[in-house]
Design a protein around this motif. Structure first.
Motif, PDB file in Angstrom:
ATOM      1  N   GLN A 149      65.007  21.087  55.412  1.00  0.00           N
ATOM      2  CA  GLN A 149      64.096  21.113  56.563  1.00  0.00           C
ATOM      3  C   GLN A 149      63.066  22.235  56.418  1.00  0.00           C
ATOM      4  O   GLN A 149      61.901  22.056  56.743  1.00  0.00           O
ATOM      5  N   VAL A 150      63.547  23.396  55.926  1.00  0.00           N
ATOM      6  CA  VAL A 150      62.625  24.514  55.754  1.00  0.00           C
ATOM      7  C   VAL A 150      61.550  24.139  54.732  1.00  0.00           C
ATOM      8  O   VAL A 150      60.358  24.390  54.948  1.00  0.00           O
ATOM      9  N   HIS A 191      47.108  21.172  66.905  1.00  0.00           N
ATOM     10  CA  HIS A 191      48.232  20.258  67.112  1.00  0.00           C
ATOM     11  C   HIS A 191      49.168  20.273  65.917  1.00  0.00           C
ATOM     12  O   HIS A 191      50.357  20.540  66.033  1.00  0.00           O
ATOM     13  N   TRP A 241      58.499  22.564  75.520  1.00  0.00           N
ATOM     14  CA  TRP A 241      57.560  21.493  75.900  1.00  0.00           C
ATOM     15  C   TRP A 241      57.374  21.470  77.409  1.00  0.00           C
ATOM     16  O   TRP A 241      56.282  21.207  77.913  1.00  0.00           O
ATOM     17  N   TRP A 290      47.473  12.015  69.236  1.00  0.00           N
ATOM     18  CA  TRP A 290      48.563  12.861  68.722  1.00  0.00           C
ATOM     19  C   TRP A 290      49.912  12.308  69.153  1.00  0.00           C
ATOM     20  O   TRP A 290      50.498  12.761  70.114  1.00  0.00           O
ATOM     21  N   ILE A 337      53.474  12.337  68.864  1.00  0.00           N
ATOM     22  CA  ILE A 337      54.602  13.123  68.365  1.00  0.00           C
ATOM     23  C   ILE A 337      55.888  12.429  68.787  1.00  0.00           C
ATOM     24  O   ILE A 337      56.972  13.011  68.750  1.00  0.00           O
ATOM     25  N   LEU A 342      58.672  23.196  63.625  1.00  0.00           N
ATOM     26  CA  LEU A 342      59.626  22.707  62.624  1.00  0.00           C
ATOM     27  C   LEU A 342      60.052  23.841  61.696  1.00  0.00           C
ATOM     28  O   LEU A 342      61.227  23.996  61.364  1.00  0.00           O
ATOM     29  N   PHE A 343      59.081  24.662  61.286  1.00  0.00           N
ATOM     30  CA  PHE A 343      59.327  25.751  60.349  1.00  0.00           C
ATOM     31  C   PHE A 343      60.245  26.804  60.969  1.00  0.00           C
ATOM     32  O   PHE A 343      61.271  27.187  60.386  1.00  0.00           O
ATOM     33  N   PHE A 395      62.946  13.025  74.586  1.00  0.00           N
ATOM     34  CA  PHE A 395      64.188  13.441  75.241  1.00  0.00           C
ATOM     35  C   PHE A 395      64.659  12.351  76.204  1.00  0.00           C
ATOM     36  O   PHE A 395      65.848  12.048  76.286  1.00  0.00           O
ATOM     37  N   ALA A 423      59.075  21.599  56.291  1.00  0.00           N
ATOM     38  CA  ALA A 423      58.183  22.206  57.288  1.00  0.00           C
ATOM     39  C   ALA A 423      57.185  23.146  56.623  1.00  0.00           C
ATOM     40  O   ALA A 423      55.999  23.151  56.968  1.00  0.00           O
ATOM     41  N   LEU A 467      56.245  14.035  73.453  1.00  0.00           N
ATOM     42  CA  LEU A 467      57.368  14.922  73.157  1.00  0.00           C
ATOM     43  C   LEU A 467      58.457  14.804  74.215  1.00  0.00           C
ATOM     44  O   LEU A 467      59.643  14.704  73.899  1.00  0.00           O
ATOM     45  N   LEU A 468      58.043  14.815  75.487  1.00  0.00           N
ATOM     46  CA  LEU A 468      59.021  14.733  76.569  1.00  0.00           C
ATOM     47  C   LEU A 468      59.713  13.374  76.567  1.00  0.00           C
ATOM     48  O   LEU A 468      60.898  13.262  76.860  1.00  0.00           O
ATOM     49  N   LEU A 469      58.945  12.348  76.203  1.00  0.00           N
ATOM     50  CA  LEU A 469      59.507  11.000  76.163  1.00  0.00           C
ATOM     51  C   LEU A 469      60.625  10.900  75.117  1.00  0.00           C
ATOM     52  O   LEU A 469      61.570  10.121  75.282  1.00  0.00           O
ATOM     53  N   SER A 509      63.832  25.353  61.672  1.00  0.00           N
ATOM     54  CA  SER A 509      64.649  25.108  60.483  1.00  0.00           C
ATOM     55  C   SER A 509      65.035  26.416  59.802  1.00  0.00           C
ATOM     56  O   SER A 509      66.155  26.575  59.319  1.00  0.00           O
ATOM     57  N   LEU A 510      64.107  27.370  59.813  1.00  0.00           N
ATOM     58  CA  LEU A 510      64.410  28.674  59.214  1.00  0.00           C
ATOM     59  C   LEU A 510      65.541  29.362  59.988  1.00  0.00           C
ATOM     60  O   LEU A 510      66.438  29.984  59.402  1.00  0.00           O
ATOM     61  N   VAL A 539      50.319  14.780  73.631  1.00  0.00           N
ATOM     62  CA  VAL A 539      51.290  15.551  72.853  1.00  0.00           C
ATOM     63  C   VAL A 539      52.517  15.842  73.705  1.00  0.00           C
ATOM     64  O   VAL A 539      53.659  15.594  73.316  1.00  0.00           O
ATOM     65  N   TYR A 582      59.954  13.173  63.541  1.00  0.00           N
ATOM     66  CA  TYR A 582      59.258  14.430  63.291  1.00  0.00           C
ATOM     67  C   TYR A 582      58.886  14.549  61.814  1.00  0.00           C
ATOM     68  O   TYR A 582      57.792  14.985  61.458  1.00  0.00           O
ATOM     69  N   GLY A 616      54.011  22.093  63.101  1.00  0.00           N
ATOM     70  CA  GLY A 616      54.518  22.660  61.847  1.00  0.00           C
ATOM     71  C   GLY A 616      55.259  23.966  62.088  1.00  0.00           C
ATOM     72  O   GLY A 616      56.328  24.194  61.520  1.00  0.00           O
ATOM     73  N   TYR A 664      62.634  16.110  82.482  1.00  0.00           N
ATOM     74  CA  TYR A 664      61.558  15.665  81.586  1.00  0.00           C
ATOM     75  C   TYR A 664      60.622  14.712  82.320  1.00  0.00           C
ATOM     76  O   TYR A 664      59.391  14.801  82.199  1.00  0.00           O
ATOM     77  N   LEU A 723      54.403  21.260  55.017  1.00  0.00           N
ATOM     78  CA  LEU A 723      53.365  20.836  55.964  1.00  0.00           C
ATOM     79  C   LEU A 723      52.335  21.945  56.149  1.00  0.00           C
ATOM     80  O   LEU A 723      51.124  21.726  56.005  1.00  0.00           O
ATOM     81  N   MET A 783      50.883  14.078  56.965  1.00  0.00           N
ATOM     82  CA  MET A 783      49.979  15.171  56.601  1.00  0.00           C
ATOM     83  C   MET A 783      49.977  15.409  55.096  1.00  0.00           C
ATOM     84  O   MET A 783      48.943  15.682  54.506  1.00  0.00           O
ATOM     85  N   ILE A 800      56.489  15.063  83.255  1.00  0.00           N
ATOM     86  CA  ILE A 800      55.435  14.078  83.010  1.00  0.00           C
ATOM     87  C   ILE A 800      54.717  13.751  84.322  1.00  0.00           C
ATOM     88  O   ILE A 800      53.489  13.701  84.385  1.00  0.00           O
ATOM     89  N   PHE A 803      47.045   9.793  63.990  1.00  0.00           N
ATOM     90  CA  PHE A 803      46.320  11.049  63.764  1.00  0.00           C
ATOM     91  C   PHE A 803      44.897  10.790  63.278  1.00  0.00           C
ATOM     92  O   PHE A 803      43.994  11.576  63.532  1.00  0.00           O
TER      93      PHE A 803
END
Lengths: 313, 349
Positions: free
Chosen positions: B325-326, A94, A233, B84, B86, A102-103, B153, B329, B149-151, A106-107, B145, B280, A99, A284, B332, B287, A288, B79
């Motif tokens: 941001q990079v 997870h 997702w 989870w 998110i 996000l990585f 949006f 992330a 995540l969908l929520l 952003s990259l 998860v 996010y 991670g 979305y 993490l 973590m 669900i 966590f």
């Protein structure tokens, strides 16, 4: 045109198949990974990477198909990172997946801004054009809906067939499926579970990269921020909806896309009465709902998200 | 190649590996910065200056850290019980919605009454937003998860709907924004004329409260046990499902408070850019803090410093602010890897 008539227009179904294409790639990619026992929440970021890498290659003068290849390679590179962290090192799938998303995203945005410091209108490329399949495209209704698509859409359907054939008809596919159900049995065959799982994640991520590239090379002609917009997702939900089977996942993606195409058209019809955000929420919400309906019958790969350590029970 | 648990990790390793992880992040970010043609050392210098180089910069960093403490706590609480969540982004926005619904004149009450009410409704709004996915998880086994995540949006679209409809500010010149909260609903500034507000103190109180819950209450013990081994917890007589739902309420409530704090303490009203991904980033904060509530405060300030510093840096150097941001992330990923290596050693065989 009223709401019912819409359902029988070929253009609706042509749009549905177009909308389904990136989802098919992404869903197949996630499916392979999960069948081997690895959840890949990096999908959203990997699609973003693929969208940018493919588009940038073409923007630099590369061929469209080279763009697809680069997108697949870029996707699999991030898939490899995810795989190394969660398979041999056994980190939480997870946390690592989020991670990676996000990585990777952003990259991508950093690279985009580096390449285009100040752009007012996004730079464009010449995307894939629809290719009418000879003879078949002349069939009334079905011809227009199915056989006047771009090459990447045809590739999505071919990929679904190939993934199904691979998983159920080849020894390597059996190893992948068993790695997700009973890894010790794979080890007993003298096959390295770690290697199988890493390869499955990498191959799946290549498909996710192509799914992202569909957006920039076929659906649109430019790269935008946040353009993947939750499709990753949704693909994860579609894997559950399709009970981890490529054929059902393909159907799920088509059903979902048909609904999406339908709501886009309804929006024009009923937009005056219902706020447009309600329509935009539907995909979305539908995902669900699909998860809830399927959850009772969901048969997860039994070793999904369980790290495998040799000799441990 | 296999992993072997360390009997007793030495103090040196427990400190050195995470430190190495942070170093690796800076080396990697330095490489990316050098791609832009800038000198990494001077860029990092500018980031540091922008984050902590002046009184203004420091206050700015603490202001940015405030919502991150709340969302970091939300992730840390959840966590720890292996829930989870998110969806802190959605819970934050719902907390903000509750704040503007009750804080823009509906309740004409004095501050000492109104602010506690707003705290309650924002907490409830956030808590209920996560209760849905948590219920689906315990009742139907739907993976939280994906639903959280969908929520995210769905809630953003819902907020957009409210901003263009029922909650739209009639005096807003057509912009999608709500009215400002009334003066009685505003959290006071900590120092006259600065942006740092009382929400920061609330965040610190929340961190201590979570720490007390974790270490001193039965619920804290149950959340840890459920996260560690749900089957054993059930066997020991714990109502695992109920613990999950309580965890969800706590986690969602904390994220809801982030929304209140941003609206009542800083922005004054609700817009669609209230949160640039605080939900996010909260996951990263949690973590980095190894899920420890007091560590969350330090990690939130660190992450906020990178964001604030990078914003300031990008105004003078030609390096995109996305570098922040990079860095966050990659921090993490580097940190979870480093922590793993403090507990296991690699055997090549």
């Amino acid at each position: 045109m009223d709401a019912l008539e819409l359902l029988f227009s070929a253009s609706l179904w042509a749009a549905a198949i177009r909308i389904a294409s990136p989802l098919i790639f992404a869903t197949l990619g996630e499916l392979i990974s999960e069948r081997a026992g690895v959840l890949n929440l990096g999908i959203e970021g990997i699609m973003t990477v693929g969208a940018f890498a493919g588009w940038f290659t073409v923007y630099q003068g590369g061929d469209l198909w080279l763009g697809v290849l680069v997108a697949a390679l870029a996707g699999s590179a991030f898939g490899l990172l995810h795989a190394i962290l969660v398979v041999p090192l056994g980190l939480s799938q997870h946390v690592t997946g989020i991670g990676i998303t996000l990585f990777a995203a952003s990259l991508t945005y950093y690279t985009y801004r580096l390449a285009f410091p100040e752009v007012t209108s996004p730079p464009k490329i010449e995307p894939f054009q629809p290719w009418a399949v000879p003879v078949l495209s002349d069939i009334p209704f079905f011809g227009e809906a199915l056989f006047r698509q771009t090459p990447l859409t045809y590739l999505a359907f071919i990929a679904a067939g190939l993934v199904g054939w691979f998983l159920y008809r080849t020894p390597a596919g059996l190893a992948v499926r068993t790695a997700g159900e009973n890894p010790a049995a794979v080890e007993a065959q003298g096959i390295d579970v770690t290697k199988v799982r890493i390869l499955a994640v990498v191959a799946g991520s290549a498909l996710m990269g192509i799914g992202g590239a569909f957006l920039t090379l076929s659906a649109f002609n430019s790269f935008y921020f946040e353009m993947v917009n939750g499709r990753g997702w949704i693909a994860i939900a579609l894997v559950v909806f399709g009970s981890w089977r490529p054929g059902k996942a393909l159907l799920g993606a088509l059903l979902f896309a048909a609904f999406d195409a339908y709501q886009l058209r309804l929006q024009q019809l009923a937009g005056a009465f219902v706020p447009y955000q309600i329509f935009l929420m539907l995909p979305y919400a539908l995902s669900i709902l699909a998860l809830i309906i399927m959850s009772r019958r969901a048969s997860y790969p039994r070793a999904l998200m369980i790290p495998y350590r040799k000799g441990e029970r | 190649m296999r992993l072997e648990p360390r009997e007793k990790p030495s103090l040196l390793i427990t400190i050195a590996y995470p430190a190495l992880a942070v170093l690796a992040v800076f080396v990697f970010a330095g490489f990316l910065v050098s791609l832009s043609g800038a000198n990494p050392f001077s860029v990092f210098g500018l980031v540091l200056k922008g984050a902590a180089g002046s009184q203004f910069a420091l206050f700015e960093t603490l202001t940015r850290a405030t919502p991150l403490i709340f969302t970091g706590l939300a992730a840390a609480v959840a966590f720890r019980a292996k829930l989870w969540n998110i969806g802190a982004e959605a819970q934050l926005y719902m907390g903000a919605v509750a704040t503007v619904v009750f804080g823009t004149g509906l309740l004409p009450l004095p501050s000492p009454v109104l602010i506690p009410i707003l705290l309650i409704v924002a907490t409830l709004a956030g808590a209920l937003t996560l209760l849905g996915p948590a219920f689906l998880k315990v009742r139907f086994g739907v993976d939280e998860v994906v639903t959280t995540l969908l929520l995210n949006f769905i809630v953003i679209l819902f907020v957009s709907l409210l901003l263009e409809g029922p909650l739209k500010d009639p005096m807003g010149m057509g912009w999608p924004q709500t009215k400002k909260v009334i003066a009685e609903a505003q959290l006071p500034k900590l120092i006259q004329g600065k942006r740092l507000h009382f929400g920061f103190i609330l965040a610190l109180v929340a961190a201590v409260a979570v720490w007390v819950i974790n270490t001193r209450t039965a619920l804290g013990y149950e959340m840890k046990a459920v996260g560690f081994n749900p089957r054993a917890s059930r066997f020991a007589g714990m109502k695992v499902d109920r613990v999950m739902l309580k965890t969800a309420l706590l986690s969602g409530g904390l994220a809801g408070l982030a929304g209140l704090s941003e609206v009542s303490g800083l922005k004054g009203n609700l817009t669609l850019d209230l949160s640039p991904g605080f939900g996010y980033a909260g996951i990263v904060v949690a973590m980095l803090a190894l899920l420890h509530p007091l560590g969350v405060v330090a990690a939130a300030i660190f992450v906020a410093g990178i964001f604030v510093g990078a914003d300031a840096m990008s105004r003078s150097a030609q390096v995109p602010s996305y570098i922040a941001q990079v860095m966050v992330a990659s921090a993490l990923l580097a940190m979870v890897t480093a922590v793993m290596f403090t507990r296991y050693r690699l055997r090549w065989k």
